[in-house]
Design an enzyme around this catalytic site. Structure first.
Site, PDB file in Angstrom:
ATOM      1  N   LYS A 182     -27.962 -21.571   3.552  1.00 38.03           N
ATOM      2  CA  LYS A 182     -27.892 -22.928   3.001  1.00 38.03           C
ATOM      3  C   LYS A 182     -28.065 -23.886   4.160  1.00 38.03           C
ATOM      4  O   LYS A 182     -27.152 -24.074   4.961  1.00 38.03           O
ATOM      5  CB  LYS A 182     -26.537 -23.148   2.320  1.00 38.03           C
ATOM      6  CG  LYS A 182     -26.382 -22.296   1.087  1.00 38.03           C
ATOM      7  CD  LYS A 182     -25.055 -22.566   0.432  1.00 38.03           C
ATOM      8  CE  LYS A 182     -24.331 -21.280   0.134  1.00 38.03           C
ATOM      9  NZ  LYS A 182     -23.197 -20.937   0.867  1.00 38.03           N
ATOM     10  N   MET A 187     -16.670 -24.751  11.767  1.00 42.07           N
ATOM     11  CA  MET A 187     -17.472 -25.861  11.223  1.00 42.07           C
ATOM     12  C   MET A 187     -16.927 -27.235  11.646  1.00 42.07           C
ATOM     13  O   MET A 187     -16.739 -28.114  10.805  1.00 42.07           O
ATOM     14  CB  MET A 187     -17.519 -25.766   9.683  1.00 42.07           C
ATOM     15  CG  MET A 187     -18.172 -24.497   9.219  1.00 42.07           C
ATOM     16  SD  MET A 187     -17.849 -24.136   7.482  1.00 42.07           S
ATOM     17  CE  MET A 187     -16.270 -23.335   7.521  1.00 42.07           C
ATOM     18  N   ASP A 199     -27.475 -14.673   5.552  1.00 45.64           N
ATOM     19  CA  ASP A 199     -27.268 -16.099   5.783  1.00 45.64           C
ATOM     20  C   ASP A 199     -28.177 -16.590   6.901  1.00 45.64           C
ATOM     21  O   ASP A 199     -28.711 -15.804   7.675  1.00 45.64           O
ATOM     22  CB  ASP A 199     -25.809 -16.342   6.196  1.00 45.64           C
ATOM     23  CG  ASP A 199     -24.882 -16.219   4.992  1.00 45.64           C
ATOM     24  OD1 ASP A 199     -25.392 -16.159   3.869  1.00 45.64           O
ATOM     25  OD2 ASP A 199     -23.657 -16.179   5.205  1.00 45.64           O
TER      26      ASP A 199
HETATM   27  C1  SAM Z   1     -19.448 -20.718   7.303  1.00 48.83           C
HETATM   28  S1  SAM Z   1     -18.579 -20.389   8.749  1.00 48.83           S
HETATM   29  C2  SAM Z   1     -18.698 -18.653   8.819  1.00 48.83           C
HETATM   30  C3  SAM Z   1     -17.711 -18.029   9.728  1.00 48.83           C
HETATM   31  C4  SAM Z   1     -17.927 -16.537   9.889  1.00 48.83           C
HETATM   32  N1  SAM Z   1     -17.720 -15.843   8.663  1.00 48.83           N
HETATM   33  C5  SAM Z   1     -17.062 -15.936  10.990  1.00 48.83           C
HETATM   34  O1  SAM Z   1     -16.169 -15.137  10.711  1.00 48.83           O
HETATM   35  O2  SAM Z   1     -17.322 -16.278  12.157  1.00 48.83           O
HETATM   36  C6  SAM Z   1     -19.746 -20.895   9.957  1.00 48.83           C
HETATM   37  C7  SAM Z   1     -19.068 -21.420  11.198  1.00 48.83           C
HETATM   38  O3  SAM Z   1     -18.684 -20.350  12.035  1.00 48.83           O
HETATM   39  C8  SAM Z   1     -18.757 -20.770  13.376  1.00 48.83           C
HETATM   40  N2  SAM Z   1     -19.706 -19.909  14.082  1.00 48.83           N
HETATM   41  C9  SAM Z   1     -20.374 -18.868  13.601  1.00 48.83           C
HETATM   42  N3  SAM Z   1     -21.114 -18.293  14.570  1.00 48.83           N
HETATM   43  C10 SAM Z   1     -20.889 -18.978  15.691  1.00 48.83           C
HETATM   44  C11 SAM Z   1     -21.347 -18.869  17.030  1.00 48.83           C
HETATM   45  N4  SAM Z   1     -22.190 -17.915  17.406  1.00 48.83           N
HETATM   46  N5  SAM Z   1     -20.912 -19.768  17.925  1.00 48.83           N
HETATM   47  C12 SAM Z   1     -20.049 -20.745  17.557  1.00 48.83           C
HETATM   48  N6  SAM Z   1     -19.586 -20.878  16.321  1.00 48.83           N
HETATM   49  C13 SAM Z   1     -19.982 -20.023  15.392  1.00 48.83           C
HETATM   50  C14 SAM Z   1     -19.232 -22.198  13.373  1.00 48.83           C
HETATM   51  O4  SAM Z   1     -18.105 -23.029  13.372  1.00 48.83           O
HETATM   52  C15 SAM Z   1     -19.974 -22.252  12.064  1.00 48.83           C
HETATM   53  O5  SAM Z   1     -20.101 -23.579  11.591  1.00 48.83           O
END
Ligand code: SAM
Length: 462
Positions: free
Chosen positions: A264, A377, A242
């Protein structure tokens, strides 16, 4: 290269260790692991060496070293705390063309012993040619954590099958391909299986079976990858990743793997979910080991169900390798727990918008007392979230934190009351990826960790 790397059989060699203290102990331990007969010359012995001596596991000559001793031995290690003795051992041994090592003194040695990762019969030896032993030890520690503990078992059991495999594939190239494919399968399955090897031998083709791992890459800091994730990334033929997976993480994957970015980006739909599903099925059907690498945990807000259904529907073996989810990573980066015996008896992980929009979300249950809410998100929905949470009963003064790029070099932490949430985020131009944390635990964030505070007037108005 200053030294010729070699693994020598010393079970039939006469080995001498001069010295009977803790340093000698370590060397004797290694010599005995290699089944060497060991003689120790020293006026005294450490308690554990005495035990070995009493058990008949080493010969002890209870006196100081004499030059005439050398002629009896093939390999000599000087491990005393007396520099003059060590120098004399080295001088005499080299004059008589024996192999000699003086501990921590490469200039006095004609062989050095490497740091090793022991998965007998597989042994990895690492040496800095005496230039920086601590570096060799550090590399050993990395390798210890990277190399699965059962590699020795795999090598031993493969050895038992060598003749049968040779009979089935008399051609060397064919045999090598078979072992390569078999090793991929064994590593992917996490261990040896006689039955699978038997099946593979009976099959006409030596084509490998593909499989897919749904792997969590964690929130961004490469050091937050799990050992299992690293192992899969090192084995995979293809890494399908991703956009949120950071370059620092991708650097840790197998160098010659194929990398496919299926991220995406907002507004760009080069890879729809349906296309990603098809892609991983196709790659595995070609016999490839596929690492489907997702940010955070692969089973949280990551469309895992769709990918699992596509893979299972196509009869492809799939394994989930969990990762550290953004909520945990961001809370840790902000220095707070997500639950607390007094303040937060539960934790809700929620997306900030559902497939069918924000109105399908169950705000009634979200606003229960004594819970921490972690929203994924949230960036585009902060205004609506703020309004819905308040209208469903959360206080305007409820504590909120936004963690942007949590655990990464460019991490930012913002604090706000719920009533000021959207305004604070807009003023700071918060961008994805960010997590919204709501609840009393947020008050534990140390002031020094916060990058932006709402003005006092705005907070008290809220
Ligand atoms: C599609 S979701 C995927 C979540 C992922 N599978 C998880 O367990 O963290 C993507 C969202 O995860 C959060 N996210 C992922 N990495 C992050 C980071 N390093 N700092 C803050 N938010 C994060 C944000 O809200 C982002 O929009």
């Amino acid at each position: 290269m200053d030294y010729f790397p070699v693994f020598a059989k010393i079970s039939d060699r006469r080995c001498l260790v001069v010295g009977g203290g803790a340093v000698a102990e370590r060397k004797i331990h290694m010599l005995r692991k290699a089944q060497a007969g060991v003689t120790v010359i020293s006026p005294d012995l450490s308690p554990s060496l005495r035990e070995l001596h009493l058990a008949g596991d080493l010969v002890w000559i209870e006196r100081r070293f004499r030059p005439a001793d050398i002629s009896e031995f093939d390999l000599i290690i000087a491990a005393t705390s007396d520099e003059a003795v060590n120098q004399e051992v080295s001088r005499v041994a080299r004059r008589e063309r024996r192999l000699v090592n003086v501990v921590d003194a490469p200039a006095l040695s004609n062989f050095i012993s490497p740091a090793i990762v022991d998965r007998t019969p597989l042994v990895v030896a690492i040496s800095s040619s005496g230039a920086m032993p601590v570096l060799a030890r550090r590399i050993r520690a990395w390798m210890e954590s990277l190399l699965p503990a059962n590699l020795g078992d795999i090598a031993r059991r493969a050895n038992c099958w060598r003749e049968r495999v040779k009979a089935r594939f008399p051609d060397l190239d064919q045999r090598r391909r078979f072992w390569d494919a078999t090793l991929d399968r064994i590593l992917a399955a996490g261990g040896w299986s006689d039955r699978k090897l038997q099946d593979a031998l009976q099959q006409e083709k030596d084509a490998p079976e593909g499989r897919v791992f749904l792997v969590g890459a964690g929130p961004g800091d490469p050091d937050l990858l799990t050992l299992k994730a690293l192992q899969v990334m090192q084995q995979a033929d293809v890494i399908v990743h991703d956009r949120l997976v950071s370059p620092g993480i991708l650097e840790r994957a197998r160098r010659d793997a194929e990398f496919i970015n299926v991220g995406k980006t907002p507004g760009s739909h080069r890879f729809t979910q349906a296309r990603i599903n098809r892609l991983i099925v196709e790659l595995a059907s070609e016999g490839k080991v596929v690492c489907r690498l997702k940010g955070g945990d692969p089973a949280l807000f990551a469309r895992a169900s769709e990918e699992l259904a596509a893979l299972r529907g196509a009869g492809i073996e799939v394994t989930i390798v969990p990762g550290i989810t953004a909520a945990s990573g961001c809370a840790a980066a902000a220095g707070i727990p997500l639950t607390d015996r007094d303040l937060a008896h539960g934790l809700t992980l929620s997306t900030a918008h559902c497939k069918d929009g924000i109105d399908c979300m169950d705000f009634e249950s979200l606003v229960e007392a004594n819970r921490t809410l972690a929203f994924y998100m949230p960036v585009k929905h902060l205004g609506v979230l703020q309004q819905k949470l308040i209208s469903h009963g959360l206080s305007q003064s409820a504590s909120c934190a936004i963690v942007e790029n949590g655990t990464r070099d460019d991490q930012r932490i913002l604090r706000a009351s719920l009533g000021q949430l959207a305004r604070t985020a807009a003023r700071a131009s918060v961008k994805a990826p960010a997590m919204l944390l709501v609840g009393d635990v947020v008050d534990q964030i140390p002031a020094s960790a916060v990058d932006d505070q709402p003005p006092i007037a705005a907070r008290s108005a809220a």
